[in-house]
Enzyme design. Sequence first.
Site, mmCIF file in Angstrom:
data_model
loop_
_atom_site.group_PDB
_atom_site.id
_atom_site.type_symbol
_atom_site.label_atom_id
_atom_site.label_comp_id
_atom_site.label_asym_id
_atom_site.label_seq_id
_atom_site.Cartn_x
_atom_site.Cartn_y
_atom_site.Cartn_z
ATOM 1 N N HIS A 1 -31.267 -16.537 23.704
ATOM 2 C CA HIS A 1 -31.544 -15.116 22.891
ATOM 3 C C HIS A 1 -32.051 -14.381 23.573
ATOM 4 O O HIS A 1 -33.049 -14.943 24.372
ATOM 5 C CB HIS A 1 -32.086 -15.820 22.066
ATOM 6 C CG HIS A 1 -31.497 -16.859 20.515
ATOM 7 N ND1 HIS A 1 -31.458 -17.941 20.051
ATOM 8 C CD2 HIS A 1 -29.819 -16.688 20.421
ATOM 9 C CE1 HIS A 1 -30.583 -18.269 19.752
ATOM 10 N NE2 HIS A 1 -29.828 -17.486 19.640
ATOM 11 N N GLU B 1 -36.381 -14.036 23.636
ATOM 12 C CA GLU B 1 -37.148 -15.804 24.635
ATOM 13 C C GLU B 1 -36.902 -15.932 25.795
ATOM 14 O O GLU B 1 -36.888 -16.615 26.890
ATOM 15 C CB GLU B 1 -36.172 -16.973 24.486
ATOM 16 C CG GLU B 1 -35.907 -17.014 23.032
ATOM 17 C CD GLU B 1 -34.965 -17.954 22.160
ATOM 18 O OE1 GLU B 1 -34.393 -18.450 23.135
ATOM 19 O OE2 GLU B 1 -34.400 -17.449 21.048
ATOM 20 N N HIS C 1 -34.037 -22.399 25.941
ATOM 21 C CA HIS C 1 -35.006 -21.707 24.460
ATOM 22 C C HIS C 1 -35.985 -21.724 24.576
ATOM 23 O O HIS C 1 -37.023 -22.272 24.843
ATOM 24 C CB HIS C 1 -34.007 -22.108 23.327
ATOM 25 C CG HIS C 1 -32.500 -21.889 22.428
ATOM 26 N ND1 HIS C 1 -32.381 -20.978 21.955
ATOM 27 C CD2 HIS C 1 -32.003 -22.624 23.259
ATOM 28 C CE1 HIS C 1 -30.749 -20.685 22.196
ATOM 29 N NE2 HIS C 1 -30.837 -22.242 22.913
ATOM 30 N N GLU D 1 -36.453 -26.284 23.749
ATOM 31 C CA GLU D 1 -37.701 -24.690 23.074
ATOM 32 C C GLU D 1 -38.518 -24.976 23.938
ATOM 33 O O GLU D 1 -40.038 -25.987 24.157
ATOM 34 C CB GLU D 1 -37.865 -25.167 21.479
ATOM 35 C CG GLU D 1 -36.268 -25.025 20.688
ATOM 36 C CD GLU D 1 -35.774 -23.332 20.069
ATOM 37 O OE1 GLU D 1 -36.416 -22.287 21.313
ATOM 38 O OE2 GLU D 1 -35.371 -23.539 19.923
HETATM 39 ZN ZN LIG Z 1 -33.010 -19.378 20.993
#
Ligand SMILES: [Zn+2]
Length: 439
Positions: A187, A190, A316, A396
């Site tokens: 992504h 990020e 992420h 994350e």
């Molecule tokens: Zn992500």
Amino acid sequence: MKLVLVTLCLLASAWALTTAQQHMLVVLRPTTSTQVEILRNATENDYDLDFWTHPNLEGNTLIRMPVTRFGQLRQEWAKVGLQATVRHENLEQRVKQMQEEDEHYRQINPWSATTYKTSLTHNVYRDYNSVINVVRSLENQYPSLLRFDDTASTPFRPKTLENRPIHYFEVGAISNAPVIFMEVNIHAREWVTAAANLYTIDWLLSNYGSNNDATWLLNNFRIVNIPIANPDGYDFSHLNQNNRYWRKNRRSCGAGSFGVDLNRNFDYQWGGTGSSSTCTSDSYRGASAASEPETQAIRTLFQYFESSAAMYLSVHAFSQVILLPWTYSTQSNAYNTWHQTAGNSMAAAMTSVEGRYHYAATAISAIGYTASGSTLDWALARRAGSNQNFLALAYELRPASSNNIADFNIPASNIVPAGKELLASLVVVARAYADRISG
Ligand SMILES: [Zn+2]
Ligand SMILES: *[C@@H]1O[C@H](CO)[C@@H](O)[C@H](O)[C@H]1NC(C)=O
């Protein structure tokens, strides 16, 4: 169990085209199930709204939106008792301001390689070429430990839609050691993930032979690493402050719409809930499973190393959690206990780095929603049958959703702490895996 808010990074979220219009960050605090349902419906229907956290009863919902939508939405929400407050009224201006603050920070805190025991500087967010250049410089410095894809034995030469090569590298002292496969920054927005990953790799190389963890890890595992899994999207997000929150790749869908969410494009349970068939959605799954060159590149590379794969790690940001599969379904998988055990020890190691930033391990199902077509599910489905110890986990990284700086755009002073957290978790999960297979 401590409930956590998770960003919609792995999960469903939506916003429309990148335009030069101004965006704001709005905070809501739903307290009834109807309020939660109204917000969850909006995650699927209103592509102007970029949900940074999944609406639930446990905490704040963060939404990035065009300022032109705010007046009407605030009134609609007020009718059902939801008070919307503005945290940042001009996110584009905030992006610019943070870049200036980062520059100032670097001037008054010049990087010290001696203090940090690294070969590179880790106080700056690099564009794609710069990331690749510093990986090549590490290869020159540590030729017996790092193999960049030009010199590795694989025939792997994939390119993106905009013709950028999708690079990877391999780190480790033993050529047939089990593989820790890391896919980073799929992504685009990020950025802290790519930066933390570079710190981790640099630190392992720079401390090999002098630090026990670094030496043990590189003597017992190979890290196969894609440092930027979405180069087109990543560079697009670096172009200017209006693009800073771009998430997908740069596939043109026509009519001025762009982007497939690569983490919804994988060929396992593709097309299910938690993904969208609409290109303007930020969780657009693509026209067909594995339609995107980046998806095909990750697939080819993982399959090349698959028979040695110990784990698949998808990196992420943000929320400070370790996510466990499945992501497509709220059901737990047959390997879930082992995933939870490994995830818990990773989260504990990350929490203990500074002692005041809490990480937790959780299944998406624990917070009641799904994301189909993810890398995590695909990797687990491919590999778990032949290696029951295989782990597929997603990070994350910083910051926490509850933090006042909750954002994809965080000061560069967070790169080293985030890198130390990633590094600590990597050592812990590798040791847990090694202990488990040695019985
Ligand atoms: Zn992500
Ligand atoms: C949410 O969407 C569903 C399906 O469209 C609809 O039936 C439901 O009434 C909506 N809920 C609210 C609270 O608006």
